[in-house]
Write a protein that holds these residues in place. Structure first.
Motif, mmCIF file in Angstrom:
data_model
loop_
_atom_site.group_PDB
_atom_site.id
_atom_site.type_symbol
_atom_site.label_atom_id
_atom_site.label_comp_id
_atom_site.label_asym_id
_atom_site.label_seq_id
_atom_site.Cartn_x
_atom_site.Cartn_y
_atom_site.Cartn_z
ATOM 1 N N HIS A 57 -12.819 6.320 1.185
ATOM 2 C CA HIS A 57 -13.619 7.192 0.429
ATOM 3 C C HIS A 57 -13.081 7.064 -1.214
ATOM 4 C CE1 HIS A 57 -15.753 10.907 -0.890
ATOM 5 N NE2 HIS A 57 -14.621 11.237 -1.552
ATOM 6 N N GLN A 58 -11.927 6.576 -1.416
ATOM 7 C CA GLN A 58 -11.320 6.102 -2.625
ATOM 8 C C GLN A 58 -11.511 4.835 -3.007
ATOM 9 O OE1 GLN A 58 -7.956 9.818 -2.076
ATOM 10 N NE2 GLN A 58 -7.214 7.719 -2.392
ATOM 11 N N GLN A 59 -12.342 4.173 -2.594
ATOM 12 C CA GLN A 59 -12.489 2.664 -2.645
ATOM 13 C C GLN A 59 -11.157 1.966 -2.534
ATOM 14 O OE1 GLN A 59 -14.225 5.173 -4.885
ATOM 15 N NE2 GLN A 59 -15.790 5.173 -3.302
ATOM 16 N N GLY A 60 -10.446 2.298 -1.788
ATOM 17 C CA GLY A 60 -8.967 1.536 -1.612
ATOM 18 C C GLY A 60 -8.123 1.689 -2.449
ATOM 19 N N LEU A 61 -8.278 2.682 -3.602
ATOM 20 C CA LEU A 61 -7.243 3.143 -4.538
ATOM 21 C C LEU A 61 -6.344 4.315 -4.018
ATOM 22 C CD1 LEU A 61 -9.278 3.415 -7.690
ATOM 23 C CD2 LEU A 61 -7.675 1.673 -7.320
ATOM 24 N N TYR A 62 -5.282 4.072 -4.268
ATOM 25 C CA TYR A 62 -4.306 5.139 -3.710
ATOM 26 C C TYR A 62 -2.991 5.023 -4.672
ATOM 27 C CZ TYR A 62 -1.776 1.212 -1.344
ATOM 28 O OH TYR A 62 -1.211 -0.220 -0.980
ATOM 29 N N HIS A 63 -2.022 5.939 -4.604
ATOM 30 C CA HIS A 63 -0.689 5.932 -5.300
ATOM 31 C C HIS A 63 0.418 5.750 -4.464
ATOM 32 C CE1 HIS A 63 -3.674 7.432 -8.340
ATOM 33 N NE2 HIS A 63 -2.977 7.042 -9.160
ATOM 34 N N PHE A 64 1.531 5.119 -5.049
ATOM 35 C CA PHE A 64 2.957 4.663 -4.398
ATOM 36 C C PHE A 64 3.888 5.471 -5.137
ATOM 37 C CE2 PHE A 64 6.040 0.977 -3.749
ATOM 38 C CZ PHE A 64 6.574 1.794 -2.657
ATOM 39 N N LYS A 65 4.603 6.171 -4.636
ATOM 40 C CA LYS A 65 5.746 6.854 -5.357
ATOM 41 C C LYS A 65 6.915 6.045 -4.671
ATOM 42 C CE LYS A 65 8.329 11.047 -5.878
ATOM 43 N NZ LYS A 65 8.804 12.562 -5.428
ATOM 44 N N ARG A 66 7.472 5.294 -5.650
ATOM 45 C CA ARG A 66 8.583 4.560 -5.532
ATOM 46 C C ARG A 66 9.835 5.016 -6.138
ATOM 47 N NH1 ARG A 66 10.157 -0.508 -8.600
ATOM 48 N NH2 ARG A 66 10.869 -2.081 -6.946
ATOM 49 N N ILE A 67 10.824 5.289 -5.254
ATOM 50 C CA ILE A 67 11.995 6.365 -5.491
ATOM 51 C C ILE A 67 13.227 5.334 -5.199
ATOM 52 C CG2 ILE A 67 12.883 8.339 -5.153
ATOM 53 C CD1 ILE A 67 10.695 9.228 -3.455
ATOM 54 N N ALA A 68 14.027 5.380 -6.407
ATOM 55 C CA ALA A 68 15.415 4.897 -6.471
ATOM 56 C C ALA A 68 16.339 5.986 -5.665
ATOM 57 C CB ALA A 68 15.922 4.572 -7.758
ATOM 58 N N PRO A 69 17.709 5.471 -5.194
ATOM 59 C CA PRO A 69 18.618 6.299 -4.594
ATOM 60 C C PRO A 69 19.203 7.635 -5.831
ATOM 61 C CG PRO A 69 19.160 4.016 -4.211
ATOM 62 C CD PRO A 69 18.102 4.010 -5.157
ATOM 63 N N ASP A 70 18.968 7.300 -7.059
ATOM 64 C CA ASP A 70 19.341 8.315 -8.007
ATOM 65 C C ASP A 70 18.299 9.272 -8.098
ATOM 66 O OD1 ASP A 70 17.549 7.149 -9.645
ATOM 67 O OD2 ASP A 70 18.916 6.594 -11.156
ATOM 68 N N GLY A 71 17.228 9.113 -7.548
ATOM 69 C CA GLY A 71 16.004 10.136 -7.642
ATOM 70 C C GLY A 71 14.944 9.477 -8.579
ATOM 71 N N THR A 72 14.945 8.463 -9.388
ATOM 72 C CA THR A 72 14.261 8.098 -10.443
ATOM 73 C C THR A 72 12.985 7.716 -9.527
ATOM 74 O OG1 THR A 72 16.151 7.458 -11.830
ATOM 75 C CG2 THR A 72 13.705 6.562 -12.252
ATOM 76 N N ALA A 73 11.716 8.206 -10.145
ATOM 77 C CA ALA A 73 10.595 7.690 -9.289
ATOM 78 C C ALA A 73 9.434 7.156 -10.565
ATOM 79 C CB ALA A 73 9.953 9.060 -9.064
ATOM 80 N N GLN A 74 8.767 6.094 -9.649
ATOM 81 C CA GLN A 74 7.563 5.663 -10.749
ATOM 82 C C GLN A 74 6.395 5.862 -9.573
ATOM 83 O OE1 GLN A 74 9.347 1.508 -10.118
ATOM 84 N NE2 GLN A 74 8.502 1.304 -12.055
ATOM 85 N N TYR A 75 5.057 6.335 -10.453
ATOM 86 C CA TYR A 75 3.986 6.320 -9.684
ATOM 87 C C TYR A 75 3.123 5.370 -10.044
ATOM 88 C CZ TYR A 75 5.841 11.078 -9.300
ATOM 89 O OH TYR A 75 6.662 12.219 -9.147
#
Length: 466
Positions: A57-75
């Protein structure tokens, strides 16, 4: 959908979307549009349609929350999947997907149980789903139920093409995964009497081995709301994972393959050394400690690592029994162990013990048995492994009896049920040929010692689980 070179993936899970698709996203960022690669993802099971439906439904697009051990996150927005199909609803989609010369490789993630292997690494032809698929492929009609049926449909399509050569790369935690899939699939097509396909494959299909690594837990229920809050976009199927990733793949390709070495993937002819270290240190440690944590009432794996006693048990297992029996070392194993402990302790990942604990009966011979065997061969009694294996048995016994409430999933649970139905369940467990592969008969003292350890462990939990 783009006209670029393509990969196809069987098994649309969080790991694939946080690993192979993630690497392809990184690669595409470095390439001009005309040189980019994209994935067609294919769902194979009718009980796993929810995420593929949302992803389509989203044409294959999605988001990945990538988290370091200190809690720092990238979306990170992942846009390397641009086609999603459901073969469980319509197997003819396989022919449409693979009848495309732009498709160069198939990657696969189906977990250990999905390979239906016996203890001798042969395909279990007696399995009802395998025999069903052999009939489907032989007759040329029907709905496959296993990887082998779908793979046969894919390769039969490629066989009919002038330029059908293709790489088939399994990306699961199975030792020598490419070799084992190639052998088992060869037995499948032999049983289906597809000799022409077998002859064609010898010149046109390769099955490279690979080692893959990233922890991608089941995302929390509120991750979609978090994505909306942080990015202002709707996403019904986001994923999350740690900030560590690794992919080592055998340099053995039938045709073009994306130049993933540009983004840190290792191409080598020595995958086994990387694989052995990872499976026995990481996966083995994950496996064994998860059942102790379950018995102690923990919910996430980082709780295990924060338990000083369990952390010490894992250290003893790694340093006394695993690392000394890994003889081909592609990197510093103690440094690797320290990295793994840091990853295990990532409370922001909160990897569920329920997820890690599933499918234990097929995992044990892969993750644990080689370490036990190698220690016995060097006349060393693996006491740490014995303590942890006893907890695994205790977990199964208490869960099957209904005394331990735990959402345990395992396609081979009936095997453990069979042990528990015997007059002496512990003896039945220790004699199981698929689990132990004759080890306790060859080293009777180990089996006797483990039986004592199991009884002691059961006694320890008698009061907690009456």
């Amino acid at each position: 959908m783009s006209e670029n070179n393509r990969l196809v993936h069987f098994g649309i899970g969080a790991f694939h979307r946080g690993h192979q698709a993630f690497y392809l996203k990184l690669l595409n960022e470095q390439l001009p549009e005309a040189d980019r690669w994209y994935y067609t993802d294919v769902n194979l099971r009718d009980d796993t349609r929810r995420i593929p439906d949302a992803l389509k439904h989203q044409q294959g697009l999605y988001h990945f929350k990538r988290i370091a051990p200190d809690g720092t996150a990238q979306y990170i927005e992942i846009d390397s999947i641009d086609r999603v199909e459901d073969a469980s609803a319509d197997p003819s989609v396989i022919e449409r997907i693979f009848n495309d010369s732009a498709v160069k490789a198939l990657t696969i993630t189906v977990t250990e149980a999905g390979y239906y292997l016996t203890d001798s690494d042969d395909l279990n032809l007696a399995n009802l789903e395998i025999s069903h698929d052999i009939k489907v492929i032989s007759q040329g009609s029907g709905q496959p139920q296993t990887l082998y049926g779908y793979l046969a449909l894919a390769l039969l399509t490629r066989q009919s093409m002038a330029s059908g050569a293709i790489t088939v790369a399994t990306c699961d935690n199975l030792r020598d995964n490419g070799k084992r899939l190639e052998k088992a699939f060869g037995q499948f097509i032999e049983a289906a009497e597809l000799s022409d396909l077998s002859n064609w494959m010898s010149d046109n299909v390769t099955f490279p081995c690979s080692m893959v690594d990233r922890i991608t837990p089941v995302p929390p229920a509120n991750l979609s709301q978090e994505i909306k809050r942080e990015l202002g976009v709707d996403d019904a199927c986001p994923i999350m994972g740690e900030d560590f990733e690794q992919w080592v793949i055998e340099d053995k390709f039938a045709t073009d393959f994306p130049p993933l070495e540009k983004v840190g993937v290792t191409f080598t002819n020595k995958v086994h050394a990387f694989e052995e270290a990872k499976i026995r240190i990481l996966n083995g440690g994950h496996f064994l400690l998860s059942y102790v944590g379950a018995l102690r009432g923990y919910q996430t794996y980082d709780e295990n690592v924060r338990d000083a006693e369990l952390n010490e048990w894992l250290k003893q297992y790694h340093q006394n029994e695993v690392i000394p029996t890994i003889y081909d070392r592609p990197f510093d194993l103690e440094e690797y162990r320290a990295i793994i402990i840091s990853r295990f302790s990532n409370a922001y990942i909160a990897d569920s013990i329920e997820r890690i604990a599933m499918d234990s009966i097929s995992k044990f011979p892969q993750f644990i048995l080689p370490t036990v065997k190698l220690n016995l061969e060097r006349d060393y009694i693996p006491t740490a492994a014995m303590r942890l294996i006893a907890h695994w048995y205790c977990f199964l016994a208490l869960n099957i009896s209904g005394r331990l409430a735990f959402n345990y999933k395992d396609p081979y649970l009936a095997v453990a049920q069979g042990w528990m139905d015997q007059a002496d369940p512990i003896d039945a467990f220790l004699r199981d040929p698929d689990v132990w592969q004759g080890l306790n008969q060859h080293y009777p003292f180990f089996g006797e010692s483990l039986a004592i350890q199991i009884k002691q462990t059961l006694d320890e939990y008698e009061e907690r689980y009456p």
